[in-house]
Design an enzyme around this catalytic site. Sequence first.
Site, PDB file in Angstrom:
ATOM      1  N   GLY A  38       7.780 -17.563  11.191  1.00 14.50           N
ATOM      2  CA  GLY A  38       6.604 -17.572  10.331  1.00 14.50           C
ATOM      3  C   GLY A  38       6.720 -18.493   9.122  1.00 14.50           C
ATOM      4  O   GLY A  38       5.913 -18.439   8.211  1.00 14.50           O
TER       5      GLY A  38
ATOM      6  N   ASN B 298       3.770 -12.938  20.773  1.00 14.35           N
ATOM      7  CA  ASN B 298       4.034 -11.738  19.989  1.00 14.35           C
ATOM      8  C   ASN B 298       2.933 -11.661  18.941  1.00 14.35           C
ATOM      9  O   ASN B 298       2.979 -12.353  17.942  1.00 14.35           O
ATOM     10  CB  ASN B 298       5.422 -11.834  19.336  1.00 14.35           C
ATOM     11  CG  ASN B 298       5.690 -10.689  18.375  1.00 14.35           C
ATOM     12  OD1 ASN B 298       4.959  -9.697  18.366  1.00 14.35           O
ATOM     13  ND2 ASN B 298       6.730 -10.818  17.561  1.00 14.35           N
TER      14      ASN B 298
ATOM     15  N   LYS C  98       2.213  -9.370  16.967  1.00 16.80           N
ATOM     16  CA  LYS C  98       2.567  -8.581  15.773  1.00 16.80           C
ATOM     17  C   LYS C  98       1.407  -7.641  15.424  1.00 16.80           C
ATOM     18  O   LYS C  98       0.736  -7.158  16.332  1.00 16.80           O
ATOM     19  CB  LYS C  98       2.952  -9.511  14.621  1.00 16.80           C
ATOM     20  CG  LYS C  98       3.993 -10.549  15.062  1.00 16.80           C
ATOM     21  CD  LYS C  98       4.645 -11.295  13.945  1.00 16.80           C
ATOM     22  CE  LYS C  98       5.668 -12.265  14.525  1.00 16.80           C
ATOM     23  NZ  LYS C  98       6.466 -12.919  13.498  1.00 16.80           N
TER      24      LYS C  98
ATOM     25  N   GLU D 201      11.725  -8.295  12.458  1.00 21.13           N
ATOM     26  CA  GLU D 201      10.880  -7.533  11.519  1.00 21.13           C
ATOM     27  C   GLU D 201      11.129  -6.033  11.666  1.00 21.13           C
ATOM     28  O   GLU D 201      11.076  -5.287  10.691  1.00 21.13           O
ATOM     29  CB  GLU D 201       9.400  -7.894  11.745  1.00 21.13           C
ATOM     30  CG  GLU D 201       9.080  -9.276  11.179  1.00 21.13           C
ATOM     31  CD  GLU D 201       8.034 -10.059  11.951  1.00 21.13           C
ATOM     32  OE1 GLU D 201       7.241  -9.450  12.701  1.00 21.13           O
ATOM     33  OE2 GLU D 201       8.010 -11.291  11.818  1.00 21.13           O
TER      34      GLU D 201
ATOM     35  N   HIS E  77      12.981  -6.786  17.376  1.00 22.13           N
ATOM     36  CA  HIS E  77      12.489  -7.945  16.632  1.00 22.13           C
ATOM     37  C   HIS E  77      13.044  -7.892  15.212  1.00 22.13           C
ATOM     38  O   HIS E  77      13.215  -6.802  14.653  1.00 22.13           O
ATOM     39  CB  HIS E  77      10.956  -7.948  16.619  1.00 22.13           C
ATOM     40  CG  HIS E  77      10.404  -9.219  16.062  1.00 22.13           C
ATOM     41  ND1 HIS E  77      10.285  -9.425  14.710  1.00 22.13           N
ATOM     42  CD2 HIS E  77       9.988 -10.358  16.668  1.00 22.13           C
ATOM     43  CE1 HIS E  77       9.804 -10.650  14.509  1.00 22.13           C
ATOM     44  NE2 HIS E  77       9.612 -11.237  15.683  1.00 22.13           N
TER      45      HIS E  77
ATOM     46  N   GLU F 128      15.794 -15.759  17.944  1.00 22.36           N
ATOM     47  CA  GLU F 128      14.883 -16.084  16.857  1.00 22.36           C
ATOM     48  C   GLU F 128      15.630 -16.138  15.530  1.00 22.36           C
ATOM     49  O   GLU F 128      15.873 -15.092  14.905  1.00 22.36           O
ATOM     50  CB  GLU F 128      13.777 -15.026  16.760  1.00 22.36           C
ATOM     51  CG  GLU F 128      12.960 -14.882  18.024  1.00 22.36           C
ATOM     52  CD  GLU F 128      11.582 -14.280  17.743  1.00 22.36           C
ATOM     53  OE1 GLU F 128      10.593 -14.924  18.091  1.00 22.36           O
ATOM     54  OE2 GLU F 128      11.520 -13.189  17.154  1.00 22.36           O
TER      55      GLU F 128
ATOM     56  N   SER G 158       8.401 -20.161  14.679  1.00 26.32           N
ATOM     57  CA  SER G 158       7.516 -21.301  14.405  1.00 26.32           C
ATOM     58  C   SER G 158       7.392 -22.268  15.580  1.00 26.32           C
ATOM     59  O   SER G 158       7.231 -23.466  15.391  1.00 26.32           O
ATOM     60  CB  SER G 158       7.977 -22.048  13.140  1.00 26.32           C
ATOM     61  OG  SER G 158       7.877 -21.205  12.015  1.00 26.32           O
TER      62      SER G 158
HETATM   63  P1  PGA Z   1       6.319 -17.200  14.618  1.00 33.02           P
HETATM   64  O1  PGA Z   1       6.902 -15.779  15.059  1.00 33.02           O
HETATM   65  O2  PGA Z   1       6.076 -17.984  15.880  1.00 33.02           O
HETATM   66  O3  PGA Z   1       5.077 -16.900  13.866  1.00 33.02           O
HETATM   67  O4  PGA Z   1       7.380 -17.854  13.777  1.00 33.02           O
HETATM   68  C1  PGA Z   1       7.768 -15.660  16.138  1.00 33.02           C
HETATM   69  C2  PGA Z   1       8.227 -14.234  16.251  1.00 33.02           C
HETATM   70  O5  PGA Z   1       8.496 -13.592  15.226  1.00 33.02           O
HETATM   71  O6  PGA Z   1       8.342 -13.690  17.376  1.00 33.02           O
END
Ligand code: PGA
Length: 246
Positions: A170, A9, A11, A96, A94, A164, A210
């Site tokens: 993150g 992803n 982003k 976000e 997601h 998630e 992460s």
């Molecule tokens: P990350 O993000 O691996 O940077 O924690 C995962 C995601 O939000 O899909």
Amino acid sequence: MRKPIIAGNWKMNKTAAEAKELVNELKPLVKDAECDVVVCVPFTDIYAVAEAVKGSNIRLGAQNVHFADHGAFTGEISADMLLEAGVEYVIIGHSERRQYFGETDETVNKRTLTALAKGLKPIVCVGESLEERETGKTEAVLKAQIVNGLKDVEDITKVVVAYEPIWAIGTGKTATAEQANETIAFIRKTIAENFCPKCAEKVRIQYGGSMNAKNAHELMSMPEIDGGLIGGASLKAEDFSIVVKM
Ligand code: PGA
């Protein structure tokens, strides 16, 4: 029996030129992967990446899709637009999107139903916040996200679910492999109870948050975890390819 799926992803990272470079670096590194390999890229990268992945085992994904065919939805993208550009997978809901752009289980549901009807493969994200976990609400939150977000889906096996935990995205804080496995088992049970038990065994459920070259092996060795949705670590070809090869 479930083929693992590792999806990057990206982003809001990488211009089209940078995207092309990253994919070209990635191709030889993942060519022998035994899992499905997907990169979910920003809209403006889609054409460049579609071209770059041609003839490789890397599949192309987007990060959102609107539920209408076309019309007055400024800033949105339709399933037909994605399909024509060569997109196969799409991330929906997601955290976000839920947190910053008002995505709800209802809009997740509409986007998912449209994606499926059009032949896109949805990667539907669910996950609890730290506060919800600490106050014992994880299962109730996930159940609502699954039941409402996937309402009326006829063939649930066509959906990839990404679990998630928001507190792990993150932050460098991963759920322990046991925690992730246990929670994904709960999601599978919820799918069995609300859709069909046999199908639940076929649904691929990823872990995300992460996940990286260092912890992927432990997470991927858990029986319920069928892959990963990788943010930060998907932006470096070497790191992403290590996750893919776990
Ligand atoms: P990350 O993000 O691996 O940077 O924690 C995962 C995601 O939000 O899909």
